[in-house]
Write an enzyme that holds these catalytic residues in place. Structure first.
Site, PDB file in Angstrom:
ATOM      1  N   THR A   1     -22.097 -25.029  -0.949  1.00 16.29           N
ATOM      2  CA  THR A   1     -20.722 -25.086  -0.460  1.00 16.29           C
ATOM      3  C   THR A   1     -20.609 -24.341   0.862  1.00 16.29           C
ATOM      4  OG1 THR A   1     -18.419 -24.449  -0.859  1.00 16.29           O
ATOM      5  CG2 THR A   1     -20.079 -23.194  -2.074  1.00 16.29           C
TER       6      THR A   1
ATOM      7  N   ASP B   1     -16.996 -35.467  -8.693  1.00 16.96           N
ATOM      8  CA  ASP B   1     -17.861 -36.601  -9.007  1.00 16.96           C
ATOM      9  C   ASP B   1     -18.359 -36.681 -10.445  1.00 16.96           C
ATOM     10  OD1 ASP B   1     -19.821 -34.545  -9.124  1.00 16.96           O
ATOM     11  OD2 ASP B   1     -20.420 -34.878  -7.043  1.00 16.96           O
TER      12      ASP B   1
ATOM     13  N   HIS C   1     -10.952 -28.957  -7.900  1.00 17.13           N
ATOM     14  CA  HIS C   1     -10.361 -29.962  -7.009  1.00 17.13           C
ATOM     15  C   HIS C   1     -10.145 -31.291  -7.720  1.00 17.13           C
ATOM     16  CE1 HIS C   1     -11.618 -27.708  -3.070  1.00 17.13           C
ATOM     17  NE2 HIS C   1     -10.592 -27.161  -3.682  1.00 17.13           N
TER      18      HIS C   1
HETATM   19  P1  OAD Z   1     -18.924 -29.052   2.564  1.00 15.48           P
HETATM   20  O1  OAD Z   1     -19.262 -30.415   3.023  1.00 15.48           O
HETATM   21  O2  OAD Z   1     -17.923 -28.297   3.343  1.00 15.48           O
HETATM   22  O3  OAD Z   1     -20.239 -28.151   2.490  1.00 15.48           O
HETATM   23  C1  OAD Z   1     -21.400 -28.607   1.865  1.00 15.48           C
HETATM   24  C2  OAD Z   1     -22.409 -27.503   1.937  1.00 15.48           C
HETATM   25  O4  OAD Z   1     -23.564 -27.905   1.226  1.00 15.48           O
HETATM   26  C3  OAD Z   1     -22.856 -27.153   3.344  1.00 15.48           C
HETATM   27  O5  OAD Z   1     -22.834 -25.741   3.494  1.00 15.48           O
HETATM   28  C4  OAD Z   1     -24.280 -27.695   3.420  1.00 15.48           C
HETATM   29  O6  OAD Z   1     -25.117 -26.902   4.260  1.00 15.48           O
HETATM   30  C5  OAD Z   1     -24.725 -27.598   1.979  1.00 15.48           C
HETATM   31  N1  OAD Z   1     -25.748 -28.567   1.556  1.00 15.48           N
HETATM   32  C6  OAD Z   1     -25.914 -29.851   1.952  1.00 15.48           C
HETATM   33  N2  OAD Z   1     -26.916 -30.429   1.278  1.00 15.48           N
HETATM   34  C7  OAD Z   1     -27.423 -29.492   0.451  1.00 15.48           C
HETATM   35  C8  OAD Z   1     -28.483 -29.476  -0.516  1.00 15.48           C
HETATM   36  N3  OAD Z   1     -29.226 -30.548  -0.752  1.00 15.48           N
HETATM   37  N4  OAD Z   1     -28.694 -28.324  -1.200  1.00 15.48           N
HETATM   38  C9  OAD Z   1     -27.966 -27.221  -0.961  1.00 15.48           C
HETATM   39  N5  OAD Z   1     -26.951 -27.167  -0.069  1.00 15.48           N
HETATM   40  C10 OAD Z   1     -26.681 -28.288   0.622  1.00 15.48           C
HETATM   41  O7  OAD Z   1     -18.506 -29.184   1.019  1.00 15.48           O
HETATM   42  P2  OAD Z   1     -17.665 -28.152   0.130  1.00 15.48           P
HETATM   43  O8  OAD Z   1     -17.985 -26.760   0.464  1.00 15.48           O
HETATM   44  O9  OAD Z   1     -17.839 -28.601  -1.274  1.00 15.48           O
HETATM   45  O10 OAD Z   1     -11.795 -30.480  -0.676  1.00 15.48           O
HETATM   46  O11 OAD Z   1     -16.203 -28.495   0.613  1.00 15.48           O
HETATM   47  C11 OAD Z   1     -15.117 -27.848   0.028  1.00 15.48           C
HETATM   48  C12 OAD Z   1     -13.934 -28.764  -0.005  1.00 15.48           C
HETATM   49  O12 OAD Z   1     -13.672 -29.313   1.298  1.00 15.48           O
HETATM   50  C13 OAD Z   1     -14.123 -30.028  -0.841  1.00 15.48           C
HETATM   51  O13 OAD Z   1     -13.933 -29.818  -2.200  1.00 15.48           O
HETATM   52  C14 OAD Z   1     -13.093 -30.953  -0.286  1.00 15.48           C
HETATM   53  C15 OAD Z   1     -13.387 -30.719   1.185  1.00 15.48           C
HETATM   54  O14 OAD Z   1     -12.413 -31.083   2.090  1.00 15.48           O
HETATM   55  C16 OAD Z   1     -10.721 -31.273  -0.640  1.00 15.48           C
HETATM   56  O15 OAD Z   1     -10.790 -32.430  -0.277  1.00 15.48           O
HETATM   57  C17 OAD Z   1      -9.462 -30.606  -1.077  1.00 15.48           C
END
Ligand code: OAD
Length: 277
Positions: free
Chosen positions: A225, A120, A135
């Site tokens: 994450t 983003d 990514h």
């Molecule tokens: P996820 O959606 O899997 O995880 C988001 C994490 O952020 C979760 O563990 C939530 O608990 C946490 N979270 C949510 N809001 C928050 C906040 N305000 N402060 C702190 N933590 C918070 O997202 P990613 O781990 O980024 O890849 O996902 C990894 C990859 O999966 C992405 O890059 C994408 C996706 O499919 C591709 O599309 C290749």
């Protein structure tokens, strides 16, 4: 502090994280790894969990080349609707206090680099300079053959999504629009959006740079994450194997064996940590 203690000592934790940072600052470089959670407070939905993008859209369709191409062939409006649903979040998002706190830490020489899975651009918009995007980036296009990349302005993406919406069921018209925004490259290849889909390899230069940063870091902050997508999910383990301390910030409990877990919103916790530093 262990994860189980969090409830009782929430107000103490940013201080403890700040101490971790202070104690490790002179030993080398601090790095951080971010995921969708850091941008949640900017209004961009995360992928997993309640309200996550993959709750509404199946990733095997919307995050794989095969799924996107075959769905476009049969029901192009599904792809148009997905783009029309998701892109406005990216287009309208502004950096939140979490992104800004990291950018300030970087400017002040506390933080070496941000390794992110996010597409983003919010770290860069907040002022972070060294951002390693594993990514890709939703505001960039990439030639599928020579891998040349070109920045794509937000207004241009907005314009494309608006046009696609007008012809959502007309595959040939949609193809014409797409070929205007994803032109042929001078090498003969075709541009596409520069994001990594499932099953694709990570950009090799970014991955190399991430390893270089992580090999030299003396403390890693893992922020927002779920650490379920490989190979990125293996990077903190790689750091941990070197005996380097890891501080994790997440608003949900996590199973990752970090040294300090802070449960809370990144946009609240990071400015708190910055205040103490
Ligand atoms: P996820 O959606 O899997 O995880 C988001 C994490 O952020 C979760 O563990 C939530 O608990 C946490 N979270 C949510 N809001 C928050 C906040 N305000 N402060 C702190 N933590 C918070 O997202 P990613 O781990 O980024 O890849 O996902 C990894 C990859 O999966 C992405 O890059 C994408 C996706 O499919 C591709 O599309 C290749």
């Amino acid at each position: 502090m262990r994860q189980d203690d969090v409830g009782n000592n929430a107000e103490m934790i940013p201080e403890e994280a700040a101490n971790y940072i202070k104690n490790n600052f002179n030993k080398g470089n601090i790095a951080c790894m971010t995921g969708a959670g850091i941008s949640a407070e900017s209004g961009i939905p995360t992928f997993r969990g309640k309200g996550g993008l993959w709750e509404k859209y199946r990733p095997e369709i919307y995050a794989t080349t095969m799924g996107l191409v075959s769905t476009f062939e049969n029901k192009p409006e599904k792809i148009v609707d997905f783009l029309n649903d998701f892109y406005p979040f990216l287009l309208n998002a502004k950096p939140n206090p979490g992104h800004i706190a990291l950018a300030v830490m970087q400017k002040e020489g506390i933080l070496k680099a941000v390794v992110t899975q996010n597409i983003d651009s919010l770290h860069q918009q907040a002022g972070s300079r060294s951002v390693i995007e594993l990514h890709g980036n939703a505001f960039r296009i990439r030639c599928t053959d020579c891998l040349k990349t070109i920045a794509c302005e937000k207004d241009r993406i907005k314009e494309m999504v608006e046009l696609l919406k007008m012809y959502r069921r007309q595959r040939l018209q949609l193809l014409r629009i797409l070929s205007r925004y994803f032109p042929k490259c001078e090498c003969g290849g075709r541009f596409r959006i520069d994001i990594v889909l499932f099953g694709e390899t990570l950009p090799p230069d970014a991955l190399k740079e991430a390893y270089r940063v992580l090999e030299n870091c003396s403390l890693l902050l893992v922020i927002g994450t779920s650490l379920v997508i490989y190979p990125v999910a293996s990077l903190p383990l790689y750091v941990k194997e070197r005996g380097v301390k890891i501080v994790e910030i997440n608003n949900e409990p996590s199973n990752f064996p970090c040294d300090l877990f802070i449960q809370g919103k990144a946009g609240e916790i990071l400015p708190e940590i910055l205040k103490i530093l």
